[in-house]
Design a protein around this motif. Structure first.
Motif, PDB file in Angstrom:
ATOM      1  N   ARG A   1      -0.677  70.592 -20.702  1.00  0.00           N
ATOM      2  CA  ARG A   1       0.407  70.491 -19.176  1.00  0.00           C
ATOM      3  C   ARG A   1      -0.618  70.229 -18.140  1.00  0.00           C
ATOM      4  O   ARG A   1      -0.632  69.329 -17.288  1.00  0.00           O
ATOM      5  CB  ARG A   1       1.036  71.743 -19.238  1.00  0.00           C
ATOM      6  CG  ARG A   1       2.039  71.558 -17.847  1.00  0.00           C
ATOM      7  CD  ARG A   1       3.105  72.442 -17.869  1.00  0.00           C
ATOM      8  NE  ARG A   1       3.585  72.670 -16.644  1.00  0.00           N
ATOM      9  CZ  ARG A   1       4.129  71.864 -16.107  1.00  0.00           C
ATOM     10  NH1 ARG A   1       4.545  70.560 -16.628  1.00  0.00           N
ATOM     11  NH2 ARG A   1       4.455  72.187 -14.575  1.00  0.00           N
TER      12      ARG A   1
ATOM     13  N   CYS B   1       3.312  69.380  -9.828  1.00  0.00           N
ATOM     14  CA  CYS B   1       3.858  68.678 -10.750  1.00  0.00           C
ATOM     15  C   CYS B   1       5.545  68.177  -9.805  1.00  0.00           C
ATOM     16  O   CYS B   1       6.020  67.288  -9.947  1.00  0.00           O
ATOM     17  CB  CYS B   1       4.319  69.798 -11.877  1.00  0.00           C
ATOM     18  SG  CYS B   1       5.431  68.970 -13.158  1.00  0.00           S
TER      19      CYS B   1
ATOM     20  N   HIS C   1       7.834  65.617 -11.002  1.00  0.00           N
ATOM     21  CA  HIS C   1       7.873  66.198 -12.443  1.00  0.00           C
ATOM     22  C   HIS C   1       7.852  64.750 -13.414  1.00  0.00           C
ATOM     23  O   HIS C   1       8.619  64.362 -13.822  1.00  0.00           O
ATOM     24  CB  HIS C   1       9.119  66.630 -12.721  1.00  0.00           C
ATOM     25  CG  HIS C   1       9.416  68.105 -11.986  1.00  0.00           C
ATOM     26  ND1 HIS C   1       8.625  69.178 -11.965  1.00  0.00           N
ATOM     27  CD2 HIS C   1      10.542  68.159 -10.816  1.00  0.00           C
ATOM     28  CE1 HIS C   1       9.226  69.893 -10.964  1.00  0.00           C
ATOM     29  NE2 HIS C   1      10.209  69.211 -10.321  1.00  0.00           N
TER      30      HIS C   1
ATOM     31  N   CYS D   1       7.921  71.807 -17.196  1.00  0.00           N
ATOM     32  CA  CYS D   1       7.615  72.715 -16.303  1.00  0.00           C
ATOM     33  C   CYS D   1       8.910  73.497 -16.291  1.00  0.00           C
ATOM     34  O   CYS D   1      10.167  72.872 -16.489  1.00  0.00           O
ATOM     35  CB  CYS D   1       6.836  72.657 -15.208  1.00  0.00           C
ATOM     36  SG  CYS D   1       8.078  71.937 -13.825  1.00  0.00           S
TER      37      CYS D   1
END
Ligand SMILES: [Zn+2]
Ligand SMILES: [Zn+2]
Length: 139
Positions: free
Chosen positions: A79, A118, A123, A136
């Motif tokens: 991530r 993000c 996102h 997330c």
């Protein structure tokens, strides 16, 4: 300090090597880990030992495999790495360049900063290489 911020680049590469060298789910032999890292078996053992101390890796019948927390750490790392890549993509870097640049910062950034990037990026679902970005909380 968050766990990722305490890990060295070598330790993260070792985690990934263990996943790649663990072909049948029964663990990775030290030789295969060392070969992937391009280091000697004794120095691979040093990295594996440090990861065992952190409870990210366990040894089973002489082979190494990730613990649940080791697997969660890899997802968290992916991530961080892929969100950072998507940030550098915005600056016009090629996918390969975003990967190199992301490796310079992905371990240093906090989860909070990654969440902010993000969110600021709306996102993103995939990194510049088309790999999925683990979601997330905001998504
Ligand atoms: Zn990359
Ligand atoms: Zn997000």
């Amino acid at each position: 300090m968050e766990l990722l911020q305490r890990l060295t680049r070598r330790q993260v590469d070792t985690l990934r090597s263990i996943v790649e060298a663990d072909k049948d789910g029964r663990g990775a032999p030290l030789k295969a880990i060392a070969a992937r890292l391009k280091v000697s078996s004794p120095s691979a053992l040093d990295h594996v030992g440090a990861l065992e101390d952190l409870k990210l890796v366990e040894r089973h019948r002489g082979k190494s495999r990730l613990t649940e927390s080791g697997r969660a750490t890899i997802v968290e790392y992916q991530r961080h790495h892929r969100v950072a890549e998507s940030l550098f993509q915005e600056l016009g870097l090629s996918p390969e360049e975003t990967c190199e640049a992301a490796r310079e910062v992905d371990l240093a950034l906090s989860h909070r900063t990654i969440e902010q990037v993000c969110e600021g990026k709306g996102h993103p679902v995939r990194c510049p290489h088309g790999q999925p970005i683990p979601p997330c909380k905001g998504r």
